[in-house]
Design an enzyme around this catalytic site. Structure first.
Site, PDB file in Angstrom:
ATOM      1  N   GLU A  23      -6.852   5.011   1.748  1.00  0.00           N
ATOM      2  CA  GLU A  23      -6.688   6.217   2.609  1.00  0.00           C
ATOM      3  C   GLU A  23      -6.073   7.696   1.813  1.00  0.00           C
ATOM      4  OE1 GLU A  23      -5.336   6.575   6.494  1.00  0.00           O
ATOM      5  OE2 GLU A  23      -3.758   5.063   6.011  1.00  0.00           O
ATOM      6  N   CYS A  34      15.148  10.749  21.972  1.00  0.00           N
ATOM      7  CA  CYS A  34      15.734  12.059  22.722  1.00  0.00           C
ATOM      8  C   CYS A  34      16.397  12.832  21.592  1.00  0.00           C
ATOM      9  CB  CYS A  34      16.655  11.429  23.434  1.00  0.00           C
ATOM     10  SG  CYS A  34      15.936  10.421  24.965  1.00  0.00           S
ATOM     11  N   TRP A  59      12.969  11.023  25.385  1.00  0.00           N
ATOM     12  CA  TRP A  59      12.038  10.311  25.463  1.00  0.00           C
ATOM     13  C   TRP A  59      12.199   9.082  26.179  1.00  0.00           C
ATOM     14  CZ3 TRP A  59       9.633   8.260  20.320  1.00  0.00           C
ATOM     15  CH2 TRP A  59       8.273   7.750  20.512  1.00  0.00           C
ATOM     16  N   LYS A  73      -4.189   1.415   3.224  1.00  0.00           N
ATOM     17  CA  LYS A  73      -3.155   2.371   2.860  1.00  0.00           C
ATOM     18  C   LYS A  73      -3.418   3.015   1.468  1.00  0.00           C
ATOM     19  CE  LYS A  73      -1.527   3.115   5.545  1.00  0.00           C
ATOM     20  NZ  LYS A  73      -1.351   2.722   6.825  1.00  0.00           N
ATOM     21  N   HIS A 109     -15.554 -17.522  -2.903  1.00  0.00           N
ATOM     22  CA  HIS A 109     -16.635 -17.779  -2.270  1.00  0.00           C
ATOM     23  C   HIS A 109     -17.667 -16.512  -2.265  1.00  0.00           C
ATOM     24  CE1 HIS A 109     -15.653 -21.413  -0.327  1.00  0.00           C
ATOM     25  NE2 HIS A 109     -14.647 -21.059  -0.100  1.00  0.00           N
ATOM     26  N   LYS A 151      -4.947  12.856  12.119  1.00  0.00           N
ATOM     27  CA  LYS A 151      -3.816  11.927  12.595  1.00  0.00           C
ATOM     28  C   LYS A 151      -4.450  11.026  13.911  1.00  0.00           C
ATOM     29  CE  LYS A 151       0.156   9.733  12.691  1.00  0.00           C
ATOM     30  NZ  LYS A 151       0.270   8.600  11.716  1.00  0.00           N
ATOM     31  N   ARG A 190      11.203  14.536  19.062  1.00  0.00           N
ATOM     32  CA  ARG A 190      12.159  13.265  19.219  1.00  0.00           C
ATOM     33  C   ARG A 190      11.602  12.960  20.681  1.00  0.00           C
ATOM     34  NH1 ARG A 190      16.159  12.402  15.721  1.00  0.00           N
ATOM     35  NH2 ARG A 190      17.187  11.085  17.384  1.00  0.00           N
ATOM     36  N   GLU A 196      -3.940  -4.386   5.302  1.00  0.00           N
ATOM     37  CA  GLU A 196      -3.136  -3.017   5.496  1.00  0.00           C
ATOM     38  C   GLU A 196      -2.786  -2.329   4.140  1.00  0.00           C
ATOM     39  OE1 GLU A 196      -2.639  -1.063   7.610  1.00  0.00           O
ATOM     40  OE2 GLU A 196      -0.959  -0.010   7.327  1.00  0.00           O
ATOM     41  N   ASN A 221      21.687  10.587  23.686  1.00  0.00           N
ATOM     42  CA  ASN A 221      20.770   9.824  22.730  1.00  0.00           C
ATOM     43  C   ASN A 221      21.043   8.522  22.440  1.00  0.00           C
ATOM     44  OD1 ASN A 221      18.663   9.439  21.028  1.00  0.00           O
ATOM     45  ND2 ASN A 221      19.734  10.447  19.495  1.00  0.00           N
ATOM     46  N   GLY A 222      20.179   7.408  22.730  1.00  0.00           N
ATOM     47  CA  GLY A 222      20.318   6.129  22.597  1.00  0.00           C
ATOM     48  C   GLY A 222      20.207   5.172  23.711  1.00  0.00           C
TER      49      GLY A 222
HETATM   50  O1  M6R Z   1      -3.274   6.159  16.868  1.00  0.00           O
HETATM   51  P1  M6R Z   1      -3.989   4.989  16.573  1.00  0.00           P
HETATM   52  O2  M6R Z   1      -3.021   3.904  16.056  1.00  0.00           O
HETATM   53  O3  M6R Z   1      -4.932   4.297  17.522  1.00  0.00           O
HETATM   54  O4  M6R Z   1      -4.917   5.013  15.135  1.00  0.00           O
HETATM   55  C1  M6R Z   1      -5.579   4.187  14.423  1.00  0.00           C
HETATM   56  C2  M6R Z   1      -6.090   4.571  13.313  1.00  0.00           C
HETATM   57  O5  M6R Z   1      -6.966   5.599  13.443  1.00  0.00           O
HETATM   58  C3  M6R Z   1      -5.028   4.671  12.230  1.00  0.00           C
HETATM   59  O6  M6R Z   1      -4.176   3.466  12.417  1.00  0.00           O
HETATM   60  C4  M6R Z   1      -5.540   4.944  10.930  1.00  0.00           C
HETATM   61  O7  M6R Z   1      -5.903   3.787  10.713  1.00  0.00           O
HETATM   62  C5  M6R Z   1      -4.281   5.204   9.957  1.00  0.00           C
HETATM   63  N1  M6R Z   1      -4.614   6.375   9.188  1.00  0.00           N
HETATM   64  C6  M6R Z   1      -3.897   4.148   9.106  1.00  0.00           C
HETATM   65  O8  M6R Z   1      -3.060   4.886   8.042  1.00  0.00           O
END
Ligand code: M6R
Length: 609
Positions: free
Chosen positions: A492, A2, A78, A489, A508, A604, A27, A485, A102-103
């Site tokens: 990408e 919010c 929100w 990171k 293996h 995104k 927000r 993960e 907000n909160g």
């Molecule tokens: O919005 P989502 O969490 O469903 O997105 C899934 C993936 O596209 C997302 O996590 C992607 O792997 C990111 N770019 C990773 O940093």
């Protein structure tokens, strides 16, 4: 989340409040509203959805003129308590006062009961409405607005920033900051502006002060007073600072990239995720009924990318704590494998955006097959939250960088909380374990704090890890999904090949790649399988791989070492290592000159198959 805004001055108040809210729309945008006093006349407007809906509603009456005096407050919501409806939109209205907040007011239920028994009538499902009724209850007794406001805020528990205006003090805005952000700014034209972040203040004001927790106060057109310790009369001296002039840098709060800002935010953000959901004895999810998991004997989770890694992490926690069978599948695989779905399974979709096409389709399949569906998501009103039977929101705030950071940490926290919730419902954890887990959860925010020295070390080390033929990230148990993960990171945003692997599985096959050009990032916690991981790492060192070890304990055999925080729980080590992996990837990306926030070939929100 919010966002809240406030204004006292002589200008076009509607325009100023609306422009401010637009800057805070990130927000939350479930509903918006404003309340104003212009030359003594009160008015208020509310609309569901984005600020443009509120603007359209006001367009019929908006006059764009200046006033001898004007003041007002505004809010963009929100939703946390109650659906996004006009009745639940702020400002909340009493008989003669208006409040934006907000909160989360954690003790709102008991305050509401108390006020109802005193004859107050509530119209919304929100936690906020108690504030306006409480103020009026005390004003009716005390007849002094400041005293009534002070008394009100001493009754509130939780996190809040609140603005209040009232017909009984028509030249004042009362404010309090406690746990949620609030900044106040002034211009050379005797105006005061209030907002949840700096961005709405830039361009309209020149000096700003960011309030500390516990600071309350009152503003009128001539003056502003700040008081120490919520609700006291002790004047607080504050420092005014010059406001920056660039909006873009303000959105990033001085960080170079959104990814950096979002990584640094994680500690605060997971506190929001847990707020109101965790007590000394149990987890509370207001979004689901207490018997939600009663007839469930299996859980199927689908997700993509980082959200998939959160799901894999959750699998360890669910099996360990909730003792319920669980299957995890990448959504794009699940869709076409003709999965055997049983109605006694619960289907969980995990997604930051709520729009990822593969996850959304998997969710639709499960729903069509008659499964109960739950979505763990960051964006309310997204396709997935609209489609699933129930939703648990991450409350991570808008995540702008393509590389997901705070969505991951909040997803893992929600899954951890959920495994305890199920464990308690199904009686699979005893009281002592539950108590210890809850204690550990509460301590978690500090393990996500970014340490300056660690950041500088990542910056220095990034130079040494630019060459070679790729990275292996290795870990065992819960640190295996963390290695996945970490590798995602890195690849990408740096475009360098990286792969996450179970540390015990290297022998293996992949160990054949080991030589002085193979970089290994070894996740070496002290609380889980420490000796086993150490042996696996030594096997790689013996074959000349260059090793960067992340561990609370010094590991002299490694080429490089970053000390992570030891904790009372293995999840503390998990989160401490997560931050290092995020910062290390970002520094490598910066070093090779990539666009950290918008890496090539990615988006995104992936709304295609
Ligand atoms: O919005 P989502 O969490 O469903 O997105 C899934 C993936 O596209 C997302 O996590 C992607 O792997 C990111 N770019 C990773 O940093």
């Amino acid at each position: 989340m919010c966002g809240i805004v406030g204004y006292i001055g002589k200008k076009d108040i509607d325009g100023i409040l609306i422009d401010g809210l637009k800057e805070l729309e990130y927000r939350g945008y479930d509903s918006a509203g404003i309340a104003t006093i212009k030359d003594g006349d009160f008015s208020e407007y509310k609309a569901v959805g984005k600020i443009k809906n509120l603007e359209a509603k006001m367009a019929q009456t908006k006059d764009d003129k200046s006033y001898n005096s004007a003041l007002g407050i505004g809010h963009t919501r929100w939703a946390t308590h109650g659906k996004p409806t006009e009745l639940n939109a702020h400002p909340h209205i009493g008989d003669y006062s208006y409040v934006v907040h907000n909160g989360i007011i954690e003790n709102y239920k008991e305050l509401k009961d108390e006020l109802v028994s005193c004859g107050k009538t509530f119209v919304s499902q929100t936690d906020t409405e108690v504030v306006v009724h409480m103020f009026e209850y005390y004003f009716d007794k005390l007849q002094v607005a400041k005293d009534a406001f002070d008394k009100t805020i001493t009754r509130l528990k939780g996190a809040y920033s609140i603005l209040l205006i009232s017909k009984v003090a028509p030249t004042n805005i009362f404010f309090i900051k406690h746990g949620s952000p609030l900044a106040i700014a002034k211009s050379k034209d005797k105006e005061f502006f209030i907002a949840s972040s700096e961005t709405p203040l830039i361009g309209v004001a020149t000096k700003v002060t960011h309030l500390e927790d516990g600071t309350s106060g009152v503003i009128n057109q001539q003056n502003i007073e700040f008081f120490e310790n919520s609700g006291s009369n002790k004047i607080k001296n504050i420092k005014w600072q010059e406001l920056p002039t660039s909006k873009l840098s303000a959105q990033k709060d001085g960080y170079r990239f959104f990814m950096e800002k979002e990584t640094y935010e994680q500690s605060d953000v997971i506190a929001d995720t847990m707020m109101g959901r965790i007590s000394d004895e149990k987890i509370v999810f207001d979004e689901i009924d207490e018997n939600f998991f009663e007839n469930i004997n299996h859980i199927q989770i689908c997700a993509c990318g980082t959200s998939y890694h959160a799901a894999l992490t959750g699998q360890y926690l669910f099996e360990r704590l909730a003792k319920i069978p669980i299957s995890i599948e990448v959504a794009s695989e699940f869709r076409y494998k003709q999965p055997l779905l049983q109605k006694s399974s619960l289907f969980i979709a995990i997604s930051q955006s709520g729009e990822t096409a593969d996850t959304l389709e998997a969710l639709k399949m499960a729903k069509k097959a008659g499964l109960t569906t739950l979505c763990i998501c960051n964006v309310d009103n997204s396709s997935m939250t609209r489609f699933a039977d129930k939703t648990i929101l991450l409350r991570a705030g808008i995540e702008k960088a393509v590389a997901s950071t705070k969505a991951f940490s909040t997803q893992v926290v929600v899954l951890w909380m959920m495994s305890l919730y199920i464990g308690k419902t199904k009686n699979t954890i005893n009281k002592t374990t539950l108590k210890n887990e809850l204690k550990a959860l509460k301590q978690t925010p500090k393990y996500l704090l970014v340490d300056d020295k660690m950041h500088q070390k990542c910056q220095r080390l990034s130079k040494r890890y630019l060459h070679g033929h790729g990275f292996f990230f290795i870990g065992r148990d819960i640190f295996y999904p963390l290695s996945l993960e970490g590798a995602l990171k890195l690849k990408e945003i740096s475009y360098i090949h990286a792969q996450g692997y179970p540390a015990g599985e290297m022998k293996h096959g992949p160990i054949a790649l080991a030589d002085e050009k193979l970089f290994t990032i070894a996740l070496m916690p002290q609380s889980l399988l420490a000796d086993k991981v150490r042996s696996n790492v030594q096997e790689l060192i013996a074959r000349d791989s260059v090793v960067l070890a992340l561990s609370p304990q010094t590991f002299e055999l490694a080429d490089d070492f970053i000390q992570t925080k030891a904790g009372e729980h293995y999840m503390h080590e998990f989160f401490s290592m997560l931050v290092v992996l995020q910062i290390f990837s970002m520094e490598l990306s910066i070093r090779v000159g990539n666009d950290v926030d918008m890496p090539r070939n990615l988006a995104k929100s992936v709304t295609v198959e």
